[in-house]
Write a protein that holds these residues in place. Structure first.
Motif, PDB file in Angstrom:
ATOM      1  N   PRO A  55       0.810  -1.225   0.000  1.00 64.81           N
ATOM      2  CA  PRO A  55       0.000   0.000   0.000  1.00 64.81           C
ATOM      3  C   PRO A  55       0.840   1.270   0.000  1.00 64.81           C
ATOM      4  O   PRO A  55       0.475   2.253  -0.650  1.00 64.81           O
ATOM      5  N   SER A  56       1.971   1.277   0.689  1.00 66.40           N
ATOM      6  CA  SER A  56       2.819   2.474   0.711  1.00 66.40           C
ATOM      7  C   SER A  56       3.398   2.759  -0.674  1.00 66.40           C
ATOM      8  O   SER A  56       3.547   3.916  -1.068  1.00 66.40           O
ATOM      9  N   THR A  57       3.691   1.714  -1.437  1.00 64.46           N
ATOM     10  CA  THR A  57       4.202   1.890  -2.795  1.00 64.46           C
ATOM     11  C   THR A  57       3.093   2.419  -3.697  1.00 64.46           C
ATOM     12  O   THR A  57       3.314   3.310  -4.510  1.00 64.46           O
ATOM     13  N   GLU A  58       1.882   1.885  -3.564  1.00 65.53           N
ATOM     14  CA  GLU A  58       0.751   2.369  -4.357  1.00 65.53           C
ATOM     15  C   GLU A  58       0.495   3.845  -4.079  1.00 65.53           C
ATOM     16  O   GLU A  58       0.243   4.626  -4.992  1.00 65.53           O
ATOM     17  N   LYS A  59       0.577   4.263  -2.816  1.00 64.00           N
ATOM     18  CA  LYS A  59       0.382   5.654  -2.429  1.00 64.00           C
ATOM     19  C   LYS A  59       1.458   6.531  -3.069  1.00 64.00           C
ATOM     20  O   LYS A  59       1.169   7.599  -3.623  1.00 64.00           O
TER      21      LYS A  59
END
Length: 133
Positions: free
Chosen positions: A117-121
């Motif tokens: 999720p942090s990469t998607e953000k």
């Protein structure tokens, strides 16, 4: 990884790194950075980015999936990052020099890891869709 001896004392040494899939022999990750390639250019030409990506993978007989390209909103040391998918379903992250629009690195997600999720953000906030007319 290969680093020239004379570059070890430089602030940004030359770096060459290759990852090969041992089962298929495919090069799935390649990094080639040299001090000579660094550029102060910050203007991004979308048409040249798209052409660089497509031409690079055409030579490898791989097709880039349409409408999947995203380019970083800003350049870092004269390089930009490009994200896209190949038609075989794998995703790719590529770094392109703004000096001559050559490919400096690419990484094919060959083992289909889950995107955190942090990469998607980060991708939502720091990349934009590549529009070429």
């Amino acid at each position: 990884m290969f680093v020239r001896g004379e570059d070890l004392n430089q602030p940004a040494p030359t770096s060459n790194n290759i990852v090969i899939n041992e089962e298929t022999g495919e090069i799935v990750s390649l990094t080639v950075f040299t001090n000579e390639d660094r550029s102060s250019e910050t203007t991004i030409d979308d048409a040249k980015v798209k052409s660089a990506v497509i031409n690079f993978f055409d030579k490898q007989q791989k097709n880039v999936k349409e409408n999947t390209m995203k380019v970083s909103k800003t350049a870092y040391n004269g390089y930009i990052d490009v994200l896209f998918d190949l038609e075989d379903g794998r995703d790719v992250e590529m770094s392109i020099s703004l000096k001559n629009y050559s490919v400096s690195s690419y990484d094919i997600n060959y083992d289909r890891l889950i995107t955190l999720p942090s990469t998607e953000k980060d991708h939502r906030e720091n990349f934009r869709e590549l529009k070429v007319n």
